[in-house]
Design an enzyme around this catalytic site. Structure first.
Site, PDB file in Angstrom:
ATOM      1  N   HIS B   8       1.885  -8.518  22.222  1.00  0.00           N
ATOM      2  CA  HIS B   8       1.044  -8.004  21.140  1.00  0.00           C
ATOM      3  C   HIS B   8       0.653  -6.560  21.440  1.00  0.00           C
ATOM      4  O   HIS B   8       0.482  -6.172  22.597  1.00  0.00           O
ATOM      5  CB  HIS B   8      -0.231  -8.836  21.003  1.00  0.00           C
ATOM      6  CG  HIS B   8       0.001 -10.275  20.631  1.00  0.00           C
ATOM      7  ND1 HIS B   8       0.579 -10.647  19.443  1.00  0.00           N
ATOM      8  CD2 HIS B   8      -0.268 -11.428  21.293  1.00  0.00           C
ATOM      9  CE1 HIS B   8       0.641 -11.968  19.386  1.00  0.00           C
ATOM     10  NE2 HIS B   8       0.147 -12.467  20.497  1.00  0.00           N
ATOM     11  N   SER B  73      -5.595 -11.586  17.785  1.00  0.00           N
ATOM     12  CA  SER B  73      -7.005 -11.805  17.448  1.00  0.00           C
ATOM     13  C   SER B  73      -7.478 -10.796  16.405  1.00  0.00           C
ATOM     14  O   SER B  73      -8.465 -11.033  15.710  1.00  0.00           O
ATOM     15  CB  SER B  73      -7.877 -11.732  18.696  1.00  0.00           C
ATOM     16  OG  SER B  73      -7.795 -10.440  19.271  1.00  0.00           O
ATOM     17  N   HIS B 178       0.685 -18.968  15.353  1.00  0.00           N
ATOM     18  CA  HIS B 178      -0.303 -18.266  16.180  1.00  0.00           C
ATOM     19  C   HIS B 178      -1.576 -18.030  15.387  1.00  0.00           C
ATOM     20  O   HIS B 178      -1.588 -17.253  14.446  1.00  0.00           O
ATOM     21  CB  HIS B 178       0.276 -16.929  16.659  1.00  0.00           C
ATOM     22  CG  HIS B 178      -0.357 -16.408  17.911  1.00  0.00           C
ATOM     23  ND1 HIS B 178      -1.714 -16.303  18.066  1.00  0.00           N
ATOM     24  CD2 HIS B 178       0.192 -15.989  19.084  1.00  0.00           C
ATOM     25  CE1 HIS B 178      -1.970 -15.829  19.287  1.00  0.00           C
ATOM     26  NE2 HIS B 178      -0.829 -15.637  19.923  1.00  0.00           N
ATOM     27  N   TYR B 194      -6.537 -20.983  20.509  1.00  0.00           N
ATOM     28  CA  TYR B 194      -5.085 -20.749  20.584  1.00  0.00           C
ATOM     29  C   TYR B 194      -4.359 -22.031  21.014  1.00  0.00           C
ATOM     30  O   TYR B 194      -3.384 -22.466  20.391  1.00  0.00           O
ATOM     31  CB  TYR B 194      -4.759 -19.640  21.594  1.00  0.00           C
ATOM     32  CG  TYR B 194      -5.035 -18.219  21.130  1.00  0.00           C
ATOM     33  CD1 TYR B 194      -5.896 -17.939  20.082  1.00  0.00           C
ATOM     34  CD2 TYR B 194      -4.418 -17.137  21.768  1.00  0.00           C
ATOM     35  CE1 TYR B 194      -6.144 -16.629  19.683  1.00  0.00           C
ATOM     36  CE2 TYR B 194      -4.652 -15.828  21.370  1.00  0.00           C
ATOM     37  CZ  TYR B 194      -5.523 -15.577  20.330  1.00  0.00           C
ATOM     38  OH  TYR B 194      -5.758 -14.280  19.943  1.00  0.00           O
ATOM     39  N   GLU B 284       3.042 -12.851  26.892  1.00  0.00           N
ATOM     40  CA  GLU B 284       1.823 -12.577  26.106  1.00  0.00           C
ATOM     41  C   GLU B 284       1.175 -11.265  26.550  1.00  0.00           C
ATOM     42  O   GLU B 284       0.007 -11.029  26.303  1.00  0.00           O
ATOM     43  CB  GLU B 284       0.841 -13.750  26.292  1.00  0.00           C
ATOM     44  CG  GLU B 284      -0.154 -14.000  25.177  1.00  0.00           C
ATOM     45  CD  GLU B 284      -1.048 -15.224  25.504  1.00  0.00           C
ATOM     46  OE1 GLU B 284      -0.743 -15.952  26.456  1.00  0.00           O
ATOM     47  OE2 GLU B 284      -2.040 -15.427  24.801  1.00  0.00           O
ATOM     48  N   ARG B 290      -5.938 -10.765  32.079  1.00  0.00           N
ATOM     49  CA  ARG B 290      -5.550  -9.461  32.627  1.00  0.00           C
ATOM     50  C   ARG B 290      -5.778  -9.352  34.125  1.00  0.00           C
ATOM     51  O   ARG B 290      -5.523  -8.321  34.731  1.00  0.00           O
ATOM     52  CB  ARG B 290      -6.305  -8.353  31.901  1.00  0.00           C
ATOM     53  CG  ARG B 290      -6.051  -8.417  30.383  1.00  0.00           C
ATOM     54  CD  ARG B 290      -6.571  -7.215  29.637  1.00  0.00           C
ATOM     55  NE  ARG B 290      -6.312  -7.385  28.209  1.00  0.00           N
ATOM     56  CZ  ARG B 290      -6.162  -6.383  27.348  1.00  0.00           C
ATOM     57  NH1 ARG B 290      -6.244  -5.140  27.740  1.00  0.00           N
ATOM     58  NH2 ARG B 290      -5.929  -6.626  26.070  1.00  0.00           N
TER      59      ARG B 290
END
Lengths: 338, 338
Positions: B8, B73, B178, B194, B284, B290
């Site tokens: 994304h 999101s 999604h 999700y 992803e 992260r």
């Protein structure tokens, strides 16, 4: 001794459902509500309903004691109001009590709560207290979504739930976090809603300080924890990203997973990823899946076989999973069963 | 070649979010809506936003092409009406197109759809067609719950969705199922909503004949399939209980899982349980998690490492997972990338 912490009375005599149908039919006009005393089930009917099902399965699979509660999908807290939910809960809990009285070596009770969407959970305290103090129950099933799939009540970490938690701690009983049937066409009950609720509840407690407020509160997340153990790395990482404490410190004194995972690779993962101290043996029998796995020749829900087959888990850890953890989490069990 | 099917644009220049905030602020009065042309982002800004993030990660981890879509999101289909959703989708998709044009070897586009709760998905056809035919996109992200956590639209198997599926089949593009952000306080987005959506979508197709109606329709269920592979025995058993065909026959020509599972035991299970033909490599990135896993010293979302570490998967199967399946499922990719 082998304790199955997750069994439902899914085989109750048809009279129970017939009474419930009458109750539902009468919801619009309280004058039509059936009396509690209109439900007639004999001890022999109860014996018959258990003999070829739960008792037979216990014998065949070599399990001893089932922590036994009303059929989860039958709770249907979204049907009717709090008053109807209370009568229905009393009836279901009394029936569990009769099972436990008839077979005290085989069953110990866990209650359904008279929840209702939009009604404060404090409303459930009286029935919880009755079941624990008068009927000898050792825990409750707590529905995180009384709306049946629309999730309109506050998260489990909201103060909305705190009065009930205070009573649970006082009574020293845990809650299994367990939704009921879904009235939302998006969610199949046993194939989606149940697992989603498990995953949702875990993430709610991960993002909150609930267990700082209630260090003695204990939740069992059933169905192997929904998606959680499979995504354990995701949860560890999310906790780190959010500067939360490590999961062990944050919630593993309070959160436990059952073993209702119906294939060997899933149980392998659960036992590999989650500490043995946090796993309670369970099969959900007679329950969600009733078929025999053609690949193994055994019932999908014969979860004891999967655990037995794992060689790299120590005998001590298996003893924890099969018995000791259940006695720790359902601490009232200590006094009752041996 | 290694294709990451799930990336994304989470690192877009701040101007994008600022524009969106203006749009949201103006929702009550269309006179205040910002013009599309008010968004000014230079090519250098786009280069900068990718250089230290997606491009750097591709180089470091040894992946080549990312199937790239707007921030999931950020879609927030529950905010504003269908008209606002359309403008926002066009802006986000155009920005993805610019990334793909600047770095054609690194990115290929997948679009956000202008969904809106209660609005028929047919309303998305024009934007899908524009993205595929004019911008060269190879797929779309389809939100099974445009309400953002209240699940008020019909299941994916309802005829409500069929006009969009007809167009997808005509254009030969798959959908990644999604959801976007959650406005329901029960659901953390990346930690619950999700994964729940993944699990829910799978069970919807398991209980329907959708793929009889659309044999060429293809869905990618991200995040390793939510809870599904972990509970594969449950799903096989539920299908048997319901007298459905075996899962392979019922849905494995149409349903694919990505590898966004952030620890070794989870990826092990996925590759053990799901046929290699049904798994697409994905990370992803830059995404949900992260942090660096202190246990391994590597990023949780460096999913290539987990797959590389598995010795019992053949080179041919790994080649399928890393490249061939993506070319099969995103069939328009064949013509573009090599």
């Amino acid at each position: 001794m082998i304790i199955d912490c997750h069994g439902h009375y899914t085989t109750a005599p048809g009279e129970l459902e017939a009474w419930r149908n009458l109750q539902i039919a009468g919801l619009k006009d309280p004058a039509n509500a059936p009396a509690k005393s209109a439900l007639k089930i004999s001890d022999d009917q109860i014996r018959d309903s258990l003999a070829g099902a739960q008792l037979k399965i216990q014998r065949e699979r070599g399990t001893d004691l089932t922590i036994f509660s009303p059929r989860a999908s039958g709770m249907a807290h979204h049907v009717g109001d709090a008053a109807a939910s209370l009568v229905w809960s009393e009836i279901c809990n009394d029936l569990i009590h009769r099972c436990c009285t008839l077979y005290p070596a085989n069953f110990v009770g866990v209650c359904q709560l008279p929840q209702s969407p939009g009604v404060p959970p404090a409303n459930c305290i009286r029935e919880l207290e009755r079941c624990v103090r008068e009927l000898g129950f050792v825990g409750c099933n707590l529905n995180p979504d009384p709306s049946g799939g629309y999730w309109t009540d506050p998260p489990l970490t909201d103060k909305w739930w705190y009065p009930l938690y205070e009573k649970m701690v006082e009574l020293e009983v845990p809650a299994m976090i367990h939704v009921s049937s879904s009235c939302n066409p998006n969610f199949h009950a046993t194939g989606a809603h149940y697992l989603n609720a498990d995953t949702t509840a875990f993430m709610q407690v991960l993002t909150s300080d609930l267990f700082k407020d209630f260090p003695a509160l204990r939740f069992i997340i059933p169905h192997g924890g929904g998606a959680v153990p499979y995504h354990w790395g995701r949860y560890r990482g999310l906790a780190m990203d959010m500067k939360r404490p490590p999961l062990k410190q944050l919630l593993l004194n309070n959160v436990f997973f059952d073993t209702c995972v119906y294939h060997q690779p899933g149980v392998d993962l659960l036992l590999k990823v989650i500490p043995a101290d946090n796993i309670l043996f369970a099969s959900e029998m007679v329950g969600a899946v009733r078929s025999i796995d053609p690949d193994t020749g055994h019932y999908f829900d014969d979860t004891k076989r999967y655990i037995d087959a794992i060689e790299w888990v120590s005998a001590e850890d298996k003893h924890k999973i099969f018995e000791r953890n259940a006695r720790k989490v359902y601490s009232r069990l200590k006094a009752r069963a041996s």
